[in-house]
Design an enzyme around this catalytic site. Structure first.
Site: not given
Ligand code: PEP
Ligand code: MG
Length: 846
Positions: A423, A798
Site C-alpha cells: 500500500h 496497468c
Molecule cells: C493490479 O493488480 O495489477 C492492479 C493494477 O490493481 P491494484 O494494484 O489496484 O490491485
C-alpha cells in the site's frame, strides 16, 4: 621497435587494427586520440587473447618486451582495457622499468629527490601487488625510504629487486591478468552487467614524466559539471605528482579562475587554452563528454588517457541533448544514451551526491526522490504537522487505507514492512513522494513514539531525510538538489515520442494525478482506481451506511448520496484529460477496508449509525475474511452488491454527457476488476448497458462507451478468449496477477524477498520486475487467445510493471497497445518505449 619481436603488442597508430572487442575500450579510445594528432605518448595494445595466455602462464613472458624500454626515459605504465569502461579492471601500474641505472640517469636529469620518489613508488607497488609482501613493511616515506625498501625487498625475497625492465613488465602483466580472473573482480564486473568471462585487454604506454623541472605534474580536466551537466571547465592539476609518486615542491592547482585558489588558467594560460581545445576536439571525435587525464613535463602536454565522464542522472540528460543539438550524435542516439530509470531522479529532489551521508537504516527504494522532515508516527500527527506547515515524515509499521490523508500531509513515508507493491509503495509513487518500505532493521514503538535504527534512538519530532531513490534513511537534513524538469528533459522526451513505440498512459485516481499525467504527456488514463474516492471524510459515512444497509433500497439511498460526488470526480477527470481516453476501474477492494478497526472507531460508528455497539461489532466481524485479497472484492462485489457498480456506471455516464457538452467528446472506458469467469463480465455488462440506456434516455443524449476487463487472475488470462467476446479491451493487472501466479502476498513478500533473491530462488523481486517466464507467459497466452477471438482488441498492462523499462520492452515486443503506470513514472516509460522501438528497428535491419 621491431614488431615481429612481439606479435602480441600492437602499437596504437592511426591505422593499426585496434578493435574494441579484442583490445578493449581504452585502447580504441587512445587510437581515436592518436588519430586526432593529440600528444599521446607511444602506446601499445595487448589483446584479450594474449592476456588470457599470460594469466594461464603460457606466454613465456611475451618475447620482445625489452624493446619497449629502449626509447625515451625507459619507463612505461600499464592500464586495463576492458570492452566497456564500466567493467573496471585491475589498477593502473606506473613507472614499470625503473632500475638502478634508470634511477641514476633520471637523478641527473630531474633531480635526485624526484628520481627517488619514482623508484620508491614502483618498488612499493611491485612489492605489495606482485611479490605480495606486507604493505605495512613498505609504508616508510622520506629520506632513506628508497634504500630501506630495496633492502627489505632483498631480505624478504632473497634476491635483489628485479633490474630487468622486461621481467618487471612481464610480472606486472601476469599479475594484472590474474587479478582480472579472480573471484572478486568477476563479481564486481558481473554487478555492472559484464559476463563472468568478459575479456580484458591491456594498454602499455611510455611514461610522460610528471616530476621534474619547470611546470610538471599530472591532472584531469572536464568540460561539464558532472552533477548538473552544465558546461563548466573543472579539474585538478597536481604539480610534481603522478599516482603515488610525489616529488619535491608538489602543489595542487584548480583548472580555472572560477574555482577557488590558484588555477592553471592563471599560471599557464596557453597550456590551459590548449587543454580546452583538445577537450572540445575529443568531445566531437569521441562523440561523448570526456574527462581527460594529462601530464605536463616541463610545460609540455601529454594526453595519457580519456574516460567517459562519470555523471549524475540530470547531467546525463543535459549531455545527451547537448551532443545531439551540436550535431555530434543523432537525436535517436541521444534517446538511447539516457538510462530510462535515471529520469525518475530528475522529477524529484535528490540528495546532493557531493554532500556527506549519515545512513541510519536501509530498506526497499519504493518511490524515488528525497525529502527531509520531522518524524511522526500517525496519520493524525502528520496532519497536525502539515497544519503547522511543518515538513514531516510518516513512519509506520505498514500503512493502511486510513493513512492516506496522513500520507498526503507528509513529505515522505517510511515503513518497516512491505514490498514494492504494498500500500505505502503504490500510494507514495502515485503521490510522487519519496518512500522506503521493508526497512526491517528499524524498530517502531508507536506508544513511546520512538524509532530504533541500529544503535540510534530517534523520537517523534527528530529530523531525518528519506532517500527514496537509494532506499537509505539519513540522519538530519541532507543537502538536496532541486528537481530538474528543465528544457533538456522536455526536449529528450519529445525526441523519444518522435521515435514511436508502445503507448504510455498513467494510473491516475485524482485530479492532481491527472494533471501530473498531462504535464508528463501521458496519452490518457489507463487505470483510475475509484475506491480512493470513497475514503474522503465526506463520503466515508455514506459508504459505511451503504455497507450496513440491510435492503437494496437502503443501499441505494446511501449510494445516491455518493453519486453526485462521484459524478463531479469524473467530470473533473474528463475535463483535465480533454478527450484523451480515461479508463475507470469499477470498485475493487473488500468492503471491510472501509470499516474502523479499533474500539474507539467502532464506538463512533455505532453512534453515527444509531446502532448498539454490539450490532456494529458483529457486523464488522461478519465482514472480515481470512483471505480478503482472495475474497469478496472486485467483480465479486459487483455481482453480489450490484448497486455499487450501478451507481458508478451512472456517475460515469452522467459525467460523460456533462463533460462532452462543454468540451471534447468523451468515450469512457469502464474496466471490471478481478474477473475470473466470462459470465461475470456478461452479468456486469448487462447491468452497465441498462444504466447507459437509462442515462441516454433521461438526458436525451447519445454517447458510447467501451467495456473492458482487468486480467489479474491466472484464470482470466487462460480464458481470455471467451472473456474477449464481451470486452473491447483487456488490461493486465500484473500486481494481482503476480500475487496469484506465485501464490505470494504482495503485502508480505517484502519480509523474505531479500533472502529469496539473495539465494537465487527468484532472480529479482517479481513485483518489481515482471516475471517474463511465468507471469509473462500468462500475458502472452491471454493476448493471443483474446486476439484470436476478437482481432484488434486493445491489450494493455496497468500493474506497477507498466512503468518498468524491461517490462515495457516485453509488452512492446508482444505488440501490446499501451502500458499504464504511476504519473511520475510516465517519463521513464516514454523513454523506455522509444528505446524499445529503436532497438526493434535496429534488429529488423540486421
Ligand atoms: C493490479 O493488480 O495489477 C492492479 C493494477 O490493481 P491494484 O494494484 O489496484 O490491485
Ligand atoms: Mg489488482
Amino acid at each position: 621497435m621491431n614488431m615481429r619481436d612481439c606479435p602480441d603488442l600492437l602499437e596504437i597508430t592511426p591505422s593499426a587494427g585496434v578493435e574494441r572487442v579484442r583490445h578493449g575500450w581504452r585502447a580504441k579510445c587512445l587510437q581515436r586520440l592518436v588519430r586526432m594528432d593529440l600528444p599521446v605518448p607511444r602506446s601499445f595494445a595487448i589483446p584479450a587473447a594474449a592476456v588470457q595466455t599470460i594469466a594461464a602462464g603460457r606466454s613465456g613472458g611475451l618475447p620482445g618486451l625489452s624493446a619497449l624500454f629502449e626509447t625515451g626515459d625507459g619507463l612505461v605504465s600499464v592500464r586495463p582495457s576492458a570492452v566497456m569502461p564500466d567493467w573496471g579492471g585491475p589498477g593502473t601500474v606506473l613507472n614499470v622499468g625503473i632500475n638502478d641505472a634508470t634511477h641514476a640517469r633520471l637523478a641527473g636529469r630531474i633531480g635526485r629527490g624526484n628520481a627517488d620518489a619514482i623508484y620508491l613508488s614502483f618498488v612499493q607497488s611491485y612489492a605489495i601487488n606482485i611479490a605480495r609482501l606486507d604493505p605495512d613493511m613498505f609504508a616508510q616515506e622520506g629520506d632513506g625510504a628508497l634504500a630501506h625498501a630495496l633492502r627489505l625487498y632483498h631480505d624478504e625475497m632473497d634476491e635483489d629487486f628485479p633490474q630487468d625492465p622486461a621481467r618487471q613488465l612481464a610480472e606486472v602483466l601476469r599479475s594484472m591478468a590474474r587479478a582480472w580472473d579472480g573471484p572478486s573482480a568477476r563479481l564486481l564486473r558481473q554487478a555492472k552487467g559484464a559476463p563472468a568471462d568478459a575479456p580484458l585487454g591491456l594498454v602499455v604506454q611510455d611514461m610522460a614524466l610528471a616530476l621534474g623541472p619547470g611546470l610538471s605534474g599530472s591532472g584531469t580536466i572536464q568540460f561539464v559539471d558532472p552533477v548538473t551537466g552544465t558546461p563548466r571547465v573543472t579539474g585538478r592539476f597536481r604539480g610534481q605528482h603522478h599516482g603515488a609518486a610525489v616529488g619535491s615542491g608538489a602543489e595542487t592547482l584548480y583548472l580555472t579562475c572560477d574555482e577557488r585558489g590558484t588555477s592553471l588558467e592563471d599560471v599557464a594560460p596557453d597550456i590551459f587554452a590548449d587543454l580546452v581545445r583538445f577537450g572540445v576536439a575529443a568531445r566531437e571525435r569521441l562523440r561523448e563528454e570526456m574527462q581527460i587525464e594529462f601530464v605536463l613535463t616541463d610545460g609540455r602536454i601529454s594526453i595519457i588517457d580519456a574516460v567517459r565522464l562519470q555523471r549524475s542522472s540530470r547531467a546525463s540528460v543535459r549531455i545527451a541533448v547537448a551532443l545531439a543539438r551540436d550535431g555530434i550524435i543523432p537525436r535517436t542516439e541521444a534517446v538511447m544514451r539516457v538510462e530510462p530509470r535515471a529520469l525518475a531522479d530528475l522529477l524529484h529532489h535528490q540528495v546532493d551526491p557531493r554532500s556527506p551521508r549519515d545512513v541510519i537504516a536501509r530498506g526497499i527504494n519504493a518511490s524515488p526522490g528525497a525529502a527531509t522532515g520531522r518524524i511522526v508516527f500517525s496519520a493524525a500527527a502528520a496532519q497536525a504537522a502539515a497544519a503547522r506547515e511543518e515538513a514531516c515524515i510518516l513512519v509506520r509499521r505498514e500503512t493502511v487505507p486510513e493513512d492516506i490523508r496522513g500520507m498526503h500531509a507528509s513529505v515522505a513515508v517510511l515503513t518497516e514492512r512491505g514490498g514494492t507493491t504494498s500500500h505505502a509503495a503504490v500510494i507514495a509513487r502515485g503521490l510522487g513522494k519519496p518512500c522506503i518500505v521493508g526497512a526491517s532493521g528499524i524498530g517502531i514503538d508507536g506508544r513511546a513514539r520512538t524509532l530504533h535504527a541500529g544503535a540510534r534512538l530517534l523520537r517523534e519530532g527528530d529530523e531525518i531525510t528519506i532517500d527514496g531513490s537509494s532506499g537509505e534513511v539519513l540522519a538530519g537534513a541532507a543537502a538536496l538538489l532541486d528537481p530538474a524538469l528543465d528544457e533538456a528533459f522536455t526536449q529528450l522526451l519529445d525526441w523519444a515520442d518522435a521515435a514511436g513505440g508502445i503507448g504510455v498512459r498513467a494510473n491516475a485516481d485524482t485530479p492532481e494525478d491527472a494533471r501530473t499525467a498531462r504535464r508528463f504527456s501521458a496519452q490518457g488514463i489507463g487505470l483510475c482506481r475509484t475506491e480512493h474516492m470513497f475514503f474522503d471524510a465526506d463520503r466515508l459515512p455514506a459508504m459505511r451506511e451503504m455497507i450496513f444497509a440491510d435492503k437494496p433500497a437502503d443501499r441505494k439511498l446511501a449510494l445516491d448520496r455518493i453519486l453526485p460526488m462521484q459524478r463531479r470526480d469524473f467530470i473533473e477527470l474528463f475535463e483535465i484529460m480533454a478527450g484523451l481516453p480515461v479508463t475507470i476501474r469499477l470498485f475493487d477492494p473488500p468492503l471491510h477496508e472501509f470499516l474502523p478497526h479499533d474500539r474507539e472507531g467502532l464506538r463512533e460508528l455505532a453512534e453515527s449509525l444509531d446502532l448498539p455497539l454490539s450490532d456494529v461489532t458483529r457486523r464488522v466481524e461478519a465482514l472480515s475474511e481470512f483471505n480478503p485479497m482472495l475474497g469478496m472484492r472486485g467483480v465479486r462485489l459487483g455481482i453480489t452488491v450490484p448497486e455499487i457498480y450501478d451507481m458508478q456506471a451512472r456517475a460515469i455516464f452522467e459525467a460523460t454527457v456533462e463533460a462532452s457538452r462543454k468540451g471534447a467528446p468523451v468515450v469512457p472506458e469502464i474496466m471490471v476488476p478481478l474477473v475470473s469467469a466470462m459470465r461475470e463480465v456478461e452479468l456486469v455488462k448487462t447491468r452497465v448497458d441498462a444504466v447507459a440506456a437509462a442515462v441516454r434516455n433521461e438526458r436525451r443524449s447519445d454517447f458510447t462507451y467501451r467495456l473492458g476487463v482487468m486480467v489479474e487472475t491466472p484464470r482470466a488470462a487462460l480464458r481470455a478468449g471467451d472473456i474477449a467476446a464481451h470486452a473491447t479491451f483487456l488490461s493486465f493487472g500484473t500486481n494481482d496477477l503476480t500475487q496469484m501466479t506465485y501464490g505470494l502476498s504482495r503485502d508480505d513478500a517484502g519480509r523474505f524477498m531479500g533472502i529469496y533473491v539473495g539465494q537465487g530462488v527468484y532472480a529479482e523481486d517479481p513485483f518489481h520486475f515482471l516475471d517474463n517466464e511465468g507471469v509473462g507467459e500468462l500475458l502472452l497466452v491471454g493476448a493471443r487467445r483474446a486476439r484470436q477471438q476478437r482481432p484488434g482488441i486493445t491489450i494493455a498492462v496497468c500493474g506497477e510493471h507498466g512503468g518498468n523499462p524491461e517490462s515495457i520492452d516485453f509488452c512492446a515486443e508482444a505488440q501490446f497497445d499501451y502500458v499504464s503506470c504511476s504519473p511520475f513514472r510516465v517519463p521513464v516509460a516514454r523513454l523506455a518505449a522509444a528505446q524499445s522501438a529503436i532497438n526493434s528497428r535496429l534488429r529488423d535491419k540486421t
